[in-house]
Scaffold this motif. Structure first.
Motif, PDB file in Angstrom:
ATOM      1  N   VAL A  84       0.842  -1.194   0.000  1.00 24.75           N
ATOM      2  CA  VAL A  84       0.000   0.000   0.000  1.00 24.75           C
ATOM      3  C   VAL A  84       0.877   1.244   0.000  1.00 24.75           C
ATOM      4  O   VAL A  84       0.616   2.205  -0.735  1.00 24.75           O
ATOM      5  N   GLY A  85       1.938   1.229   0.804  1.00 29.38           N
ATOM      6  CA  GLY A  85       2.856   2.368   0.835  1.00 29.38           C
ATOM      7  C   GLY A  85       3.500   2.617  -0.520  1.00 29.38           C
ATOM      8  O   GLY A  85       3.584   3.759  -0.976  1.00 29.38           O
ATOM      9  N   GLN A  86       3.957   1.541  -1.160  1.00 25.56           N
ATOM     10  CA  GLN A  86       4.576   1.676  -2.478  1.00 25.56           C
ATOM     11  C   GLN A  86       3.557   2.177  -3.508  1.00 25.56           C
ATOM     12  O   GLN A  86       3.879   3.021  -4.344  1.00 25.56           O
ATOM     13  N   THR A  87       2.343   1.666  -3.447  1.00 23.54           N
ATOM     14  CA  THR A  87       1.302   2.074  -4.389  1.00 23.54           C
ATOM     15  C   THR A  87       0.953   3.539  -4.208  1.00 23.54           C
ATOM     16  O   THR A  87       0.818   4.284  -5.194  1.00 23.54           O
ATOM     17  N   SER A  92       1.166   8.890  -6.208  1.00 23.80           N
ATOM     18  CA  SER A  92       1.469  10.291  -5.910  1.00 23.80           C
ATOM     19  C   SER A  92       2.425  10.870  -6.950  1.00 23.80           C
ATOM     20  O   SER A  92       2.210  11.988  -7.451  1.00 23.80           O
ATOM     21  N   GLU A  93       3.455  10.121  -7.290  1.00 24.51           N
ATOM     22  CA  GLU A  93       4.413  10.582  -8.300  1.00 24.51           C
ATOM     23  C   GLU A  93       3.744  10.722  -9.672  1.00 24.51           C
ATOM     24  O   GLU A  93       3.987  11.689 -10.389  1.00 24.51           O
ATOM     25  N   SER A  98       1.356  14.121 -13.857  1.00 23.23           N
ATOM     26  CA  SER A  98       0.179  14.429 -14.660  1.00 23.23           C
ATOM     27  C   SER A  98      -0.211  15.899 -14.508  1.00 23.23           C
ATOM     28  O   SER A  98      -0.552  16.565 -15.498  1.00 23.23           O
ATOM     29  N   VAL A  99      -0.167  16.410 -13.280  1.00 21.67           N
ATOM     30  CA  VAL A  99      -0.499  17.820 -13.052  1.00 21.67           C
ATOM     31  C   VAL A  99       0.520  18.718 -13.751  1.00 21.67           C
ATOM     32  O   VAL A  99       0.147  19.713 -14.395  1.00 21.67           O
ATOM     33  N   LYS A 100       1.816  18.379 -13.657  1.00 21.16           N
ATOM     34  CA  LYS A 100       2.850  19.160 -14.336  1.00 21.16           C
ATOM     35  C   LYS A 100       2.615  19.162 -15.840  1.00 21.16           C
ATOM     36  O   LYS A 100       2.716  20.217 -16.495  1.00 21.16           O
TER      37      LYS A 100
END
Length: 122
Positions: A84-87, A92-93, A98-100
């Motif tokens: 879950v942490g890796q996902t 997030s990355e 995508s926003v950039k």
């Protein structure tokens, strides 16, 4: 009743009292595990020995089953938390990128439109 006589009956802090030494605490010995089953008598038949072996095997498996279940549950929870942490990190990355990309695309369109307006005014 005399007040001086009554006072002599009660000990005061400076009196030394003869008291027995406190009993030493018995240290708790490690508990010995209970036998799994009653050991067979030396004169048992082969069938009785086989039944005894089966009983001991079943008792050991039942005891291990509870421990294994707990250990597996803990390990599964560790693995799931890590995944879950890796996902979350990966998502997030990807979201940041995508926003950039979207912002870069919006800025590029806005610049192109403005440049088009400037060129048509000439």
């Amino acid at each position: 009743m005399n007040a001086a006589t009554d006072d002599d009956d009660f000990p005061i802090l400076s009196d030394v009292l003869d008291t027995p030494a406190p009993a030493k605490r018995a240290t708790a010995a490690a508990p010995t595990p209970a036998p799994l089953a009653t050991p067979p008598a030396p004169t048992l038949t082969a069938a009785e020995l086989e039944q005894f072996e089966h009983t001991v095997r079943e008792q050991i498996m039942a005891g291990l089953s509870n421990r294994v279940d707990v250990m597996l549950q803990l390990r599964i929870e560790e693995i799931v938390q890590e995944l879950v942490g890796q996902t979350i990190h990966t998502l997030s990355e990807e979201l940041k990128q995508s926003v950039k990309d979207s912002l870069a695309d919006i800025v590029q369109r806005a610049v192109s439109e403005e440049m088009g307006r400037v060129r048509t005014r000439k």
